[in-house]
Motif scaffolding. Sequence first.
Motif, PDB file in Angstrom:
ATOM      1  N   UNK A 185       0.800  -1.230   0.000  1.00 35.73           N
ATOM      2  CA  UNK A 185       0.000   0.000   0.000  1.00 35.73           C
ATOM      3  C   UNK A 185       0.830   1.277   0.000  1.00 35.73           C
ATOM      4  N   UNK A 186       2.032   1.219   0.507  1.00 36.46           N
ATOM      5  CA  UNK A 186       2.913   2.396   0.463  1.00 36.46           C
ATOM      6  C   UNK A 186       3.753   2.253  -0.810  1.00 36.46           C
ATOM      7  N   UNK A 187       3.404   3.042  -1.818  1.00 31.41           N
ATOM      8  CA  UNK A 187       3.988   2.908  -3.149  1.00 31.41           C
ATOM      9  C   UNK A 187       4.929   4.082  -3.413  1.00 31.41           C
ATOM     10  N   UNK A 188       6.021   3.780  -4.091  1.00 33.39           N
ATOM     11  CA  UNK A 188       6.964   4.816  -4.466  1.00 33.39           C
ATOM     12  C   UNK A 188       7.379   4.695  -5.915  1.00 33.39           C
ATOM     13  N   UNK A 189       7.923   5.773  -6.421  1.00 32.59           N
ATOM     14  CA  UNK A 189       8.437   5.802  -7.788  1.00 32.59           C
ATOM     15  C   UNK A 189       9.637   6.745  -7.811  1.00 32.59           C
ATOM     16  N   UNK A 190      10.646   6.381  -8.569  1.00 27.88           N
ATOM     17  CA  UNK A 190      11.801   7.248  -8.769  1.00 27.88           C
ATOM     18  C   UNK A 190      11.650   7.980 -10.095  1.00 27.88           C
ATOM     19  N   UNK A 191      12.141   9.204 -10.146  1.00 24.20           N
ATOM     20  CA  UNK A 191      12.151   9.970 -11.385  1.00 24.20           C
ATOM     21  C   UNK A 191      13.442  10.777 -11.438  1.00 24.20           C
ATOM     22  N   UNK A 192      14.012  10.891 -12.615  1.00 23.67           N
ATOM     23  CA  UNK A 192      15.177  11.760 -12.730  1.00 23.67           C
ATOM     24  C   UNK A 192      14.750  13.176 -12.377  1.00 23.67           C
ATOM     25  N   UNK A 193      15.552  13.836 -11.559  1.00 24.17           N
ATOM     26  CA  UNK A 193      15.206  15.160 -11.065  1.00 24.17           C
ATOM     27  C   UNK A 193      14.997  16.165 -12.202  1.00 24.17           C
ATOM     28  N   UNK A 194      15.770  16.046 -13.264  1.00 25.83           N
ATOM     29  CA  UNK A 194      15.645  16.988 -14.386  1.00 25.83           C
ATOM     30  C   UNK A 194      14.397  16.744 -15.229  1.00 25.83           C
ATOM     31  N   UNK A 195      13.732  15.631 -15.033  1.00 28.42           N
ATOM     32  CA  UNK A 195      12.509  15.341 -15.779  1.00 28.42           C
ATOM     33  C   UNK A 195      11.341  16.024 -15.054  1.00 28.42           C
ATOM     34  N   UNK A 196      11.243  17.325 -15.254  1.00 27.76           N
ATOM     35  CA  UNK A 196      10.249  18.129 -14.535  1.00 27.76           C
ATOM     36  C   UNK A 196       8.821  17.718 -14.868  1.00 27.76           C
ATOM     37  N   UNK A 197       8.593  17.286 -16.081  1.00 28.41           N
ATOM     38  CA  UNK A 197       7.246  16.857 -16.475  1.00 28.41           C
ATOM     39  C   UNK A 197       6.801  15.646 -15.652  1.00 28.41           C
ATOM     40  N   UNK A 198       7.700  14.683 -15.471  1.00 30.35           N
ATOM     41  CA  UNK A 198       7.365  13.508 -14.660  1.00 30.35           C
ATOM     42  C   UNK A 198       7.129  13.914 -13.210  1.00 30.35           C
ATOM     43  N   UNK A 199       7.973  14.801 -12.689  1.00 30.36           N
ATOM     44  CA  UNK A 199       7.791  15.269 -11.318  1.00 30.36           C
ATOM     45  C   UNK A 199       6.438  15.914 -11.119  1.00 30.36           C
ATOM     46  N   UNK A 200       6.033  16.757 -12.065  1.00 30.43           N
ATOM     47  CA  UNK A 200       4.725  17.410 -11.977  1.00 30.43           C
ATOM     48  C   UNK A 200       3.599  16.381 -12.063  1.00 30.43           C
ATOM     49  N   UNK A 201       3.774  15.357 -12.894  1.00 33.34           N
ATOM     50  CA  UNK A 201       2.783  14.292 -13.021  1.00 33.34           C
ATOM     51  C   UNK A 201       2.593  13.572 -11.689  1.00 33.34           C
ATOM     52  N   UNK A 202       3.691  13.153 -11.072  1.00 32.48           N
ATOM     53  CA  UNK A 202       3.592  12.409  -9.809  1.00 32.48           C
ATOM     54  C   UNK A 202       3.074  13.293  -8.677  1.00 32.48           C
ATOM     55  N   UNK A 203       3.486  14.541  -8.626  1.00 32.06           N
ATOM     56  CA  UNK A 203       2.963  15.436  -7.602  1.00 32.06           C
ATOM     57  C   UNK A 203       1.472  15.686  -7.816  1.00 32.06           C
ATOM     58  N   UNK A 204       1.044  15.779  -9.087  1.00 32.10           N
ATOM     59  CA  UNK A 204      -0.367  15.956  -9.405  1.00 32.10           C
ATOM     60  C   UNK A 204      -1.223  14.772  -8.986  1.00 32.10           C
ATOM     61  N   UNK A 205      -0.607  13.608  -8.879  1.00 24.74           N
ATOM     62  CA  UNK A 205      -1.307  12.405  -8.420  1.00 24.74           C
ATOM     63  C   UNK A 205      -1.290  12.285  -6.896  1.00 24.74           C
ATOM     64  N   UNK A 206      -0.688  13.266  -6.236  1.00 32.36           N
ATOM     65  CA  UNK A 206      -0.623  13.240  -4.777  1.00 32.36           C
ATOM     66  C   UNK A 206       0.678  12.723  -4.214  1.00 32.36           C
ATOM     67  N   UNK A 207       1.666  12.523  -5.065  1.00 31.64           N
ATOM     68  CA  UNK A 207       2.959  12.045  -4.598  1.00 31.64           C
ATOM     69  C   UNK A 207       3.658  13.083  -3.737  1.00 31.64           C
ATOM     70  N   UNK A 208       4.254  12.606  -2.674  1.00 33.00           N
ATOM     71  CA  UNK A 208       5.012  13.464  -1.766  1.00 33.00           C
ATOM     72  C   UNK A 208       6.490  13.240  -2.062  1.00 33.00           C
TER      73      UNK A 208
END
Length: 169
Positions: free
Chosen positions: A124-147
Motif C-alpha cells: 500500500x505504500x507505493x513509491x516511484x523514482x524519477x530523474x530530477x531533471x525530468x520536470x514533467x514527470x515530477x509534476x505528473x507524480x505530484x499531481x497524483x498526490x505524490x510526496x
Amino acid sequence: MSTRSTTSIRRARESDAASLSGVFDAAWREAYRGIIPGVALERLISQRDGRWWRGALRRGRPIAVVETPGGVVGYAAYGRARSGALKADGEIDELYLSPEYQGVGLGRRLFRAVRNDLGDHGLTRVGVWSLEENERAGAFYEGLGGIVGPRSLERIAGLRLAKVGYLFR
C-alpha cells in the motif's frame, strides 16, 4: 479526445514485446532528450529491443499495458520495492506513454490501475523514482498526490544523474 471507452489496461504478453519497444523508444526520446546525452540515450534505447522485452516479461515482474484500438500506447512495470532506499513497499519502476497519448488522462488511469494491483497484494505504500531533471514527470507524480521523498544518484550510461523519489500512501 475521449479515451475512456476505447482503451483497456491489461497485463503485457510476449506478443506485446515489439510494441513495448516502440513505446519505450518514443517516450525516452521525448522525456530524456537534453537530460541524457545523445549517444548514451541512443545506446540505452537500442538495448530495449523486442528480445529484451520478451526476457523482461519472462522474469515475472508485472508489466501492465494501455491498449487502444491501434495497439499498445503505454506501459508500467511495477512490483515489490527493489530496495529500501525508496522507503516504500511497492514500486512503479517505469511508467511511459507514447508522446501523442500523453496529457489525455491515460497515464493517470494506468497509475491508478497499477497502484490498485499493488494494494491488492498488500503493497500500500507505493513509491516511484524519477530523474530530477525530468520536470514533467515530477509534476505528473505530484499531481497524483505524490510526496517528494528521498533523493539519490542514478548511474545511467556511465553518468551520475540526480533522482527523486515520490511516495504515495
